[in-house]
Design a protein around this motif. Structure first.
Motif, PDB file in Angstrom:
ATOM      1  N   ASP A 123       0.796  -1.224   0.000  1.00 16.10           N
ATOM      2  CA  ASP A 123       0.000   0.000   0.000  1.00 16.10           C
ATOM      3  C   ASP A 123       0.830   1.275   0.000  1.00 16.10           C
ATOM      4  O   ASP A 123       0.268   2.375  -0.077  1.00 16.10           O
ATOM      5  N   SER A 124       2.136   1.158   0.120  1.00 15.84           N
ATOM      6  CA  SER A 124       2.982   2.344   0.135  1.00 15.84           C
ATOM      7  C   SER A 124       4.339   1.993  -0.451  1.00 15.84           C
ATOM      8  O   SER A 124       4.742   0.812  -0.459  1.00 15.84           O
ATOM      9  N   PRO A 125       5.071   2.980  -0.963  1.00 13.12           N
ATOM     10  CA  PRO A 125       6.407   2.697  -1.530  1.00 13.12           C
ATOM     11  C   PRO A 125       7.338   2.019  -0.535  1.00 13.12           C
ATOM     12  O   PRO A 125       8.222   1.251  -0.930  1.00 13.12           O
ATOM     13  N   GLN A 126       7.140   2.287   0.774  1.00 14.49           N
ATOM     14  CA  GLN A 126       8.014   1.699   1.778  1.00 14.49           C
ATOM     15  C   GLN A 126       7.870   0.176   1.856  1.00 14.49           C
ATOM     16  O   GLN A 126       8.761  -0.521   2.349  1.00 14.49           O
ATOM     17  N   LEU A 127       6.730  -0.356   1.370  1.00 11.94           N
ATOM     18  CA  LEU A 127       6.475  -1.794   1.455  1.00 11.94           C
ATOM     19  C   LEU A 127       6.930  -2.562   0.217  1.00 11.94           C
ATOM     20  O   LEU A 127       6.822  -3.792   0.181  1.00 11.94           O
ATOM     21  N   VAL A 128       7.412  -1.835  -0.808  1.00 13.92           N
ATOM     22  CA  VAL A 128       7.788  -2.505  -2.059  1.00 13.92           C
ATOM     23  C   VAL A 128       8.857  -3.568  -1.815  1.00 13.92           C
ATOM     24  O   VAL A 128       8.878  -4.618  -2.466  1.00 13.92           O
ATOM     25  N   MET A 129       9.762  -3.315  -0.858  1.00 10.73           N
ATOM     26  CA  MET A 129      10.812  -4.290  -0.544  1.00 10.73           C
ATOM     27  C   MET A 129      10.227  -5.648  -0.174  1.00 10.73           C
ATOM     28  O   MET A 129      10.867  -6.686  -0.386  1.00 10.73           O
ATOM     29  N   ASN A 130       8.987  -5.660   0.351  1.00 12.80           N
ATOM     30  CA  ASN A 130       8.352  -6.921   0.758  1.00 12.80           C
ATOM     31  C   ASN A 130       8.131  -7.869  -0.418  1.00 12.80           C
ATOM     32  O   ASN A 130       7.986  -9.076  -0.228  1.00 12.80           O
ATOM     33  N   SER A 131       8.061  -7.307  -1.618  1.00 14.07           N
ATOM     34  CA  SER A 131       7.760  -8.144  -2.788  1.00 14.07           C
ATOM     35  C   SER A 131       8.965  -8.932  -3.271  1.00 14.07           C
ATOM     36  O   SER A 131       8.823  -9.921  -3.995  1.00 14.07           O
ATOM     37  N   TYR A 132      10.189  -8.518  -2.851  1.00 16.63           N
ATOM     38  CA  TYR A 132      11.381  -9.132  -3.428  1.00 16.63           C
ATOM     39  C   TYR A 132      11.552 -10.593  -3.039  1.00 16.63           C
ATOM     40  O   TYR A 132      12.101 -11.388  -3.812  1.00 16.63           O
ATOM     41  N   GLU A 133      11.082 -10.989  -1.852  1.00 17.55           N
ATOM     42  CA  GLU A 133      11.273 -12.385  -1.440  1.00 17.55           C
ATOM     43  C   GLU A 133      10.487 -13.351  -2.326  1.00 17.55           C
ATOM     44  O   GLU A 133      10.798 -14.547  -2.372  1.00 17.55           O
ATOM     45  N   PHE A 134       9.486 -12.828  -3.066  1.00 20.16           N
ATOM     46  CA  PHE A 134       8.683 -13.711  -3.907  1.00 20.16           C
ATOM     47  C   PHE A 134       9.406 -14.101  -5.201  1.00 20.16           C
ATOM     48  O   PHE A 134       8.904 -14.922  -5.968  1.00 20.16           O
ATOM     49  N   TYR A 135      10.587 -13.522  -5.441  1.00 17.25           N
ATOM     50  CA  TYR A 135      11.425 -14.033  -6.535  1.00 17.25           C
ATOM     51  C   TYR A 135      11.780 -15.497  -6.297  1.00 17.25           C
ATOM     52  O   TYR A 135      12.041 -16.255  -7.228  1.00 17.25           O
ATOM     53  N   ASN A 136      11.782 -15.910  -5.028  1.00 17.38           N
ATOM     54  CA  ASN A 136      12.112 -17.296  -4.687  1.00 17.38           C
ATOM     55  C   ASN A 136      11.117 -18.305  -5.265  1.00 17.38           C
ATOM     56  O   ASN A 136      11.419 -19.509  -5.311  1.00 17.38           O
ATOM     57  N   LEU A 137       9.942 -17.835  -5.701  1.00 20.99           N
ATOM     58  CA  LEU A 137       8.940 -18.752  -6.274  1.00 20.99           C
ATOM     59  C   LEU A 137       9.309 -19.197  -7.680  1.00 20.99           C
ATOM     60  O   LEU A 137       8.738 -20.151  -8.202  1.00 20.99           O
ATOM     61  N   GLY A 138      10.243 -18.503  -8.319  1.00 22.45           N
ATOM     62  CA  GLY A 138      10.656 -18.889  -9.665  1.00 22.45           C
ATOM     63  C   GLY A 138       9.625 -18.629 -10.733  1.00 22.45           C
ATOM     64  O   GLY A 138       9.563 -19.347 -11.741  1.00 22.45           O
ATOM     65  N   LEU A 139       8.794 -17.623 -10.539  1.00 23.05           N
ATOM     66  CA  LEU A 139       7.735 -17.297 -11.500  1.00 23.05           C
ATOM     67  C   LEU A 139       7.970 -15.949 -12.179  1.00 23.05           C
ATOM     68  O   LEU A 139       7.039 -15.324 -12.663  1.00 23.05           O
TER      69      LEU A 139
END
Length: 443
Positions: A123-139
């Protein structure tokens, strides 16, 4: 040609329905905001960058903590893979990567279908870092978004349309009329197909949900070529016992998109249900010709000489947006009146393709305005300059006016009724588009 289907998958509470509703609220929907059309549904016809598609809110991968979680996940995710053209895998960016997300991703990686990974609740630019761990899904690259406030919704839609399959033009026989047979499970769709074909081409069973696939069958009657599409039945979400039935709706919607005329099957013994309205609403909004077939009329209780009149009145009350659709009372079991179906289909197809000259349309507009002048709105009066027909299947008319904001839907309904009184258009919806034009262009 069928529109691409996008299925939203993911575990509960990641925001699938919020995203689905947000896309509709942002007005990418191409569905007319026509009063009386049922809006409570699990699909949305939408358009983005001139690409039309159907989005399905699958209801998500539902978990039962006490009953084979991974098995349930695998079953529903595999069905989504099979039926959709593009899969949107939505995860929760605030909760972070979970074991459940990894299990779904494992199955999605094995499919050849394009998968778009959306990380919701950013919901905010500060939370964008949270999305990086989903690279681990390989998608591939995760798209950070917020379904609740539409942040990065455009980026998500860009990725979806870029993944759509590149369809080649269908080699359709222009002289052939395609018919989709639709309706809830166990209303007699397969039985009426067999009656029309005169042979057992489709398995008939009293068990709801037997027909899983849309089956194309070509046949000729009285020198006219037809193609029948027997679709899987649709059922209310709360009554779905098998996960496979969630996805049969995708095949049914795809079949409607491919059809010229739809046979809307209704069970006479059960009457009109909310699911009937939803199914009919999609057919109407898709612009297809519609014939309502009230099946099992042979077992309708306590019939008298006014039963069909009363039933038709109930139909018109309950499905008000299908006032134009002819109603046929039949029995697929005995063959009663089934022989009239192809004649009605041919007639509706002709009505869909009817063209009216601009000069004739403007004469109709002059008469309509003289009978019922447009009402005043905020001290201004609507002025209709001229009308012309832009397309067929369904008939589409453009009405040029001094100010489109002065056109009330009730006056549009009046114009549509005048068109139908004069020229019929039975069995087909009519599209009326209002545009601004300089007043010197008056008819």
């Amino acid at each position: 040609m069928s529109k691409p289907i996008v299925a939203i998958v993911g575990r509960p509470n990641v925001g699938k329905s919020t995203l689905f509703n947000q896309i509709g609220k942002k007005r990418v929907s191409i569905v007319d905001d026509m009063p009386g059309v049922t809006r409570d549904r699990i699909y949305l016809d939408a358009e983005w960058l001139n690409h039309e598609f159907t989005m399905i809110d699958t209801g998500g991968i539902e978990f039962d903590e006490s009953n084979h979680i991974l098995k349930s996940m695998r079953s529903q995710a595999q069905l989504a893979m099979e039926e959709a053209d593009v899969i949107l895998f939505l995860v929760d960016g605030r909760a972070g990567l979970t074991t459940a997300d990894e299990e779904v991703a494992k199955m999605l990686r094995s499919t050849k279908k394009p998968v778009i990974l959306g990380v919701n609740k950013i919901d905010s630019p500060q939370l964008v870092m949270n999305s990086y761990e989903f690279y681990n899904l390989g998608l591939g690259d995760p798209i950070a978004l917020s379904a609740s406030n539409a942040m990065n919704l455009g980026d998500l839609l860009d990725a979806m349309v870029a993944a759509f399959p590149k369809h080649e033009a269908e080699d359709k026989d222009e002289d052939e009329i395609s018919i989709a047979v639709i309706g809830r499970p166990n209303v007699g769709k397969s039985s009426i197909v067999n009656q029309l074909l005169g042979e057992e081409r489709v398995i008939v069973s009293d068990m709801a949900g037997t027909t899983r696939d849309a089956i194309d069958t070509h046949f000729v009657k009285d020198g006219m070529k037809f193609m029948l599409i027997d679709t899987a039945g649709m059922r209310r979400r709360g009554k779905i016992d098998e996960p496979v039935e969630r996805y049969s709706v995708m095949r049914s919607l795809r079949a409607i998109d491919r059809a010229d005329v739809v046979l809307m099957m209704i069970d006479a013994s059960e009457g009109i249900t909310e699911q009937d309205k939803k199914i009919a609403g999609y057919a109407h909004e898709s612009g297809r010709g519609v014939i309502i077939v009230v099946n099992k009329w042979d077992i309708y209780p306590d019939k008298d000489d006014k039963s069909t009149l009363r039933f038709t009145e109930d139909l018109r009350d309950e499905i008000g947006f299908l006032q134009y659709a002819p109603v046929l009372y039949a029995s697929a079991l005995t063959g009663q009146r089934v022989g009239r179906v192809t004649d009605l289909v041919k007639y509706v197809a002709e009505q869909q393709s009817m063209r009216i000259k601009t000069s004739v349309l403007n004469e109709l507009i002059r008469d309509a305005v003289s009978i019922n002048p447009p009402p005043m709105h905020r001290g201004r009066r609507l002025k209709i300059l001229f009308m012309t027909q832009a397309d067929v299947k369904p008939p589409k008319f453009i009405i040029f006016v001094n100010d489109p904001e002065l056109m009330h839907f009730s006056y549009l309904r009046f114009i549509e009724n005048r068109l139908r009184e004069m020229y019929g258009f039975e069995g087909t919806p009519i599209r009326l588009i209002v545009r601004a034009r300089d007043e010197e262009d008056e008819y």
